[in-house]
Design an enzyme around this catalytic site. Structure first.
Site, mmCIF file in Angstrom:
data_model
loop_
_atom_site.group_PDB
_atom_site.id
_atom_site.type_symbol
_atom_site.label_atom_id
_atom_site.label_comp_id
_atom_site.label_asym_id
_atom_site.label_seq_id
_atom_site.Cartn_x
_atom_site.Cartn_y
_atom_site.Cartn_z
ATOM 1 N N ARG A 1 0.861 -1.186 0.000
ATOM 2 C CA ARG A 1 0.000 0.000 0.000
ATOM 3 C C ARG A 1 0.895 1.234 0.000
ATOM 4 O O ARG A 1 2.110 1.133 0.116
ATOM 5 C CB ARG A 1 -1.013 0.008 1.148
ATOM 6 C CG ARG A 1 -0.663 -0.697 2.383
ATOM 7 C CD ARG A 1 0.526 -0.133 3.077
ATOM 8 N NE ARG A 1 0.326 1.279 3.379
ATOM 9 C CZ ARG A 1 1.280 2.152 3.620
ATOM 10 N NH1 ARG A 1 2.550 1.779 3.598
ATOM 11 N NH2 ARG A 1 1.014 3.405 3.890
ATOM 12 N N GLY A 2 0.246 2.399 -0.103
ATOM 13 C CA GLY A 2 1.012 3.618 -0.281
ATOM 14 C C GLY A 2 1.042 3.924 -1.765
ATOM 15 O O GLY A 2 1.369 3.054 -2.579
ATOM 16 N N ARG B 1 -7.552 -0.357 -6.501
ATOM 17 C CA ARG B 1 -7.711 0.757 -5.563
ATOM 18 C C ARG B 1 -8.104 1.980 -6.395
ATOM 19 O O ARG B 1 -7.497 2.242 -7.434
ATOM 20 C CB ARG B 1 -6.394 1.072 -4.807
ATOM 21 C CG ARG B 1 -5.817 -0.055 -3.951
ATOM 22 C CD ARG B 1 -6.548 -0.297 -2.641
ATOM 23 N NE ARG B 1 -6.693 0.864 -1.779
ATOM 24 C CZ ARG B 1 -5.760 1.315 -0.917
ATOM 25 N NH1 ARG B 1 -4.601 0.698 -0.823
ATOM 26 N NH2 ARG B 1 -6.003 2.367 -0.158
ATOM 27 N N GLN C 1 -2.091 2.662 10.022
ATOM 28 C CA GLN C 1 -0.813 2.636 9.302
ATOM 29 C C GLN C 1 0.267 3.435 10.026
ATOM 30 O O GLN C 1 1.453 3.166 9.874
ATOM 31 C CB GLN C 1 -0.970 3.174 7.871
ATOM 32 C CG GLN C 1 -1.816 2.310 6.963
ATOM 33 C CD GLN C 1 -3.256 2.774 6.907
ATOM 34 O OE1 GLN C 1 -3.782 3.337 7.875
ATOM 35 N NE2 GLN C 1 -3.908 2.551 5.794
ATOM 36 N N ASP D 1 -2.077 10.758 -1.942
ATOM 37 C CA ASP D 1 -2.485 9.752 -2.924
ATOM 38 C C ASP D 1 -2.769 10.387 -4.271
ATOM 39 O O ASP D 1 -2.729 9.717 -5.305
ATOM 40 C CB ASP D 1 -3.703 8.991 -2.414
ATOM 41 C CG ASP D 1 -3.319 8.164 -1.210
ATOM 42 O OD1 ASP D 1 -3.287 8.720 -0.095
ATOM 43 O OD2 ASP D 1 -2.994 6.977 -1.377
ATOM 44 N N ASN E 1 -5.430 12.688 0.571
ATOM 45 C CA ASN E 1 -4.553 11.827 1.374
ATOM 46 C C ASN E 1 -5.428 11.079 2.382
ATOM 47 O O ASN E 1 -6.645 11.255 2.426
ATOM 48 C CB ASN E 1 -3.475 12.671 2.080
ATOM 49 C CG ASN E 1 -2.385 11.820 2.701
ATOM 50 O OD1 ASN E 1 -1.913 10.853 2.098
ATOM 51 N ND2 ASN E 1 -1.979 12.151 3.915
#
Lengths: 372, 372
Positions: B53-54, B90, B203, B244, B254
Site C-alpha cells: 500500500r502507499g 484501488r 498505518q 495519494d 490523502n
C-alpha cells in the site's frame, strides 16, 4: 434510559441504603456489568479507572464517595481527607470539585451524627438535579434539531455528529449531548448520529454506539478522522458534544479531538453545539487554555480491548515494541468556534456576557450552595 | 532503508528473474514477513488487500503486476485485461494509473516476444525512479527542517507531525513524507516525530512507528485526535504528510483525517507540507473534490488486530454488536491549507501556476512516456 428494555441509571443507592451501585463502563459494550461501591476507596478507584466516567457522572460518584467516607468516619479530618482523595482522581472535569463543594457545604456545620444522612440526601439530590438539567438541555436542543429537520426534504434524517460519550452513560441519566438527540428521537424526528470512535479509549465506539443502539437511535460508528470529510460533503447537519469544563468566556474543554471537529465545522458552516450543564461551567476561570489537561497511561493508546470471534475478551497491543506513546485526554476548543452552549437555561452564546446573563448568581461569586 | 540493520526495499525482483518479492505489510508491526507474487492475480490481490500500500508502492506493484501478466500471455488482449484488473484494485491513488500507462507505453508497440523483457526493464526503472524522486524530496525537505532547527534552542528537537504512512514502506524506498525526516536524521539534525495512529487501519501506529524505530528516529505514537492540542501548545513545528493524488490546482487527497490536521495547522500557524512526488500529481483533474474516495470494508473500523501479552496475534471487535460502521479511506485538503508541496523539483506553492511552472511537460498534455 433503557438497558435491555429496563429503565436504568448509571448510579444508584443500593437497597441497603448505604452502598452505591454503578454500571462498570469498562466492560461495555461487550458485557453489561454493575459494581457495588462500599468505601471511599471504592469510589475513588471507580472514578480513576473510569469504571464511571463523564463529567456529570464523575460529580455524582464523588458526591456518593463522600457519603461512603462519612459512613466510616464523620470527623472534619475525614471529610478533608475524602475531599482530597476524590478531588485528585481526575483533574479536568470541574464537576468533580463542584459536587465535592456542594457536599461539604451541607455537612460541614452539622453535628457528626447527622452528617452521613445529610450527605446521602444531598448526593441523591445532585443525581436528580443532573437528570433534570439534562432533560432541560434536551428540550432546548430539541428545538435546534427541529429547526434543521424543518428544512430537510421529507424522509431525510437530521445528521448529528458527536464525539466521545456525553450520553446518559456520562451522566446520571439522559445525557448532555444526547439529551437533544433522545428528545428528538422520542418525538419522532428522523435523525441519524455519526459516532466518533474516540481513540484512545473508544468511548464513542464502546459507549455512545451501545447506548444509542439500546435506545434504537440510528447511528454509524466512524473513525475520528472522518468527520471533516463528512462535513465537506454536506453529510453533517450539526455537531453536539459534551464538555468537561467550560471557561467563563466560553472556551470548551472536552475529549481530545473535539477541537479538530470544531475547526472542520467552522470551515464548512456546520453549527457546533455543546451540551453544557451549568455544573460544568467554571466561572472562576476565564481562559480555557488554563484548564489542566489530564495525561493518562500510555497503555490506553498502545492497546485495544475487544471480543474475539469466539467471544473471549482480549487486550491486544497495536504498536511496535519499543515505540513510545503519549495520551492527552482533552483539548480546548476556543469559544470563537462554538455556535452555542446548550444549557439548562437555554442555548447561550459562548461568550462571557452570554454565560453571565444566564447565570448571574454564579458570576457574583455566590456559587449556589458552595461553602468553600 | 534498514530492517534489522539490513538495507531493504519494499518490492524487488526475485533471483529467478520473474517473480516479485514484497514485504507483507499486513503482518507489521508484529512480524516481518515477505511474499512472492507470481501471477497477475497475486499482484492484484496484494494491492487490494493492502499487503502492499502507499501510492508510490501501489504504482510499482502495478507495474510488476503487468510484467507477471505478460509472462503468462503477451497478447494485446492480455495487456488490456491486466490493465483493467490492476486499475480497479484501488480507486484513489493516481500513481496506479500513472504506472500502468507508463508500462503500456513501452510494451504496446513491440513484438510479443519482446514485451515481457521490456516490461520488466520498465518496472525496474519505475522503482529506481521512485527512489530517486524520494531522495530529491528528502533533499528539498531537509532544507525546511534545517531552517526550523536553526531557530531552535540548542538541544531542542524539531517536532514533525505526520499522518498515516508515507514512509519508505509506502514507496519503493526512502518515503515521501519521511524523505526529509530521514535526510535530517541521517545528517544529525535533532528531530522527533509525532506519529498519528491513523485509524481505521493504523498505518501510523503499525508502519510509520515501526520503520522510524528500525531506523532509530525518535518518535511518539498519538491518537489521531491529539495533533490539534499539540499544535495549540507549540509542540509541533511542522506537519509533513504524503498524498495519494494532488489535483492540478494543488488540492491534496490523502488518508482520511489529513484535512483535520491541515485545519489545525492553519489555525496555529504551523507549516503544513506534503511530500508530493510528481507521479502523484493529476494534471488532468483541477478540483480535488472530484477525486474518487475509496470506501473500504466496515471490518477495518469494527476490529483491531494486535498481539496479546503472550504473543498471539488476535483480531478483536471493538464496537457493539449491531452497530453499523462507515469507512472512508481518504479526504481532500483544499490547496489554501497547504504551505507547500515538496516535489522532486523543489518546494512548490499549492497552486495551478506553481505546479505548472515546475512540470510544464505534464500540463501540456504530454505526459512523459504515457501512450494512452
Amino acid at each position: 434510559m433503557k438497558v435491555n428494555g429496563k429503565p436504568t441509571r448509571t448510579i444508584w443507592l443500593e437497597s441497603d441504603g448505604s452502598t452505591v451501585g454503578v454500571i462498570d463502563q469498562t466492560a461495555l459494550p461487550h458485557r453489561f456489568a454493575t459494581l457495588k461501591l462500599a468505601t471511599l476507596d471504592d469510589a475513588a478507584r471507580a472514578i480513576a479507572t473510569m469504571q464511571v466516567r463523564g463529567a456529570p457522572l464523575i460529580g455524582a460518584a464523588a458526591a456518593y464517595g463522600m457519603c461512603l467516607a462519612l459512613r466510616a468516619d464523620a470527623s472534619d479530618e475525614a471529610i478533608d481527607r475524602a475531599y482530597a482523595v476524590l478531588l485528585k482522581t481526575r483533574p479536568t472535569a470541574i464537576n468533580l470539585k463542584w459536587a465535592l463543594d456542594m457536599m461539604v457545604a451541607v455537612i460541614r456545620n452539622r453535628p457528626r451524627s447527622e452528617r452521613a444522612a445529610a450527605a446521602y440526601k444531598r448526593a441523591a439530590e445532585i443525581c436528580d438535579e443532573d437528570v433534570a438539567i439534562n432533560q432541560a438541555i434536551g428540550r432546548h436542543g430539541l428545538k435546534l434539531i427541529e429547526d434543521i429537520a424543518a428544512k430537510k426534504k421529507p424522509g431525510e434524517p437530521v445528521n448529528v455528529l458527536t464525539h466521545c460519550n456525553a450520553g446518559w452513560l456520562a451522566t446520571v441519566d439522559v445525557g448532555t449531548a444526547t439529551g437533544p438527540i433522545y428528545a428528538a428521537h422520542d418525538k419522532g424526528v428522523k435523525l441519524h448520529v455519526w459516532v466518533d470512535e474516540t481513540r484512545p479509549r473508544n468511548q464513542g465506539a464502546s459507549l455512545t454506539a451501545w447506548e444509542l443502539g439500546q435506545h434504537g437511535v440510528p447511528h454509524t460508528v466512524i473513525a475520528d478522522n472522518t468527520g471533516g470529510h463528512l462535513m465537506q460533503h454536506g453529510m453533517v447537519d450539526m455537531v453536539i458534544t459534551g464538555t468537561d469544563r467550560v471557561s467563563a468566556q466560553g472556551d470548551v474543554c472536552n475529549k481530545i479531538g473535539t477541537y479538530l471537529k470544531a475547526l472542520a465545522a467552522k470551515d464548512n458552516n456546520v453549527p457546533f453545539y455543546i451540551g453544557a450543564p451549568s455544573p460544568s461551567i467554571d466561572f472562576a476561570l476565564n481562559d480555557g487554555a488554563a484548564i489542566p489537561i489530564e495525561q493518562r497511561g500510555g497503555e490506553e493508546q498502545a492497546t485495544m480491548t475487544g471480543r474475539t470471534a469466539d467471544g473471549r475478551i482480549e487486550t491486544v497491543t497495536v504498536i511496535p515494541e519499543g515505540s513510545p506513546v503519549a495520551n492527552y485526554g482533552f483539548d480546548v476548543t476556543p469559544a470563537r468556534l462554538v455556535t452555542g452552549l446548550i444549557t439548562e437555561r437555554g442555548v447561550l452564546p459562548a461568550t462571557r456576557d452570554g454565560l453571565a446573563r444566564a447565570f448571574p448568581e454564579r458570576v457574583n461569586g455566590l456559587r449556589v450552595g458552595v461553602g468553600r
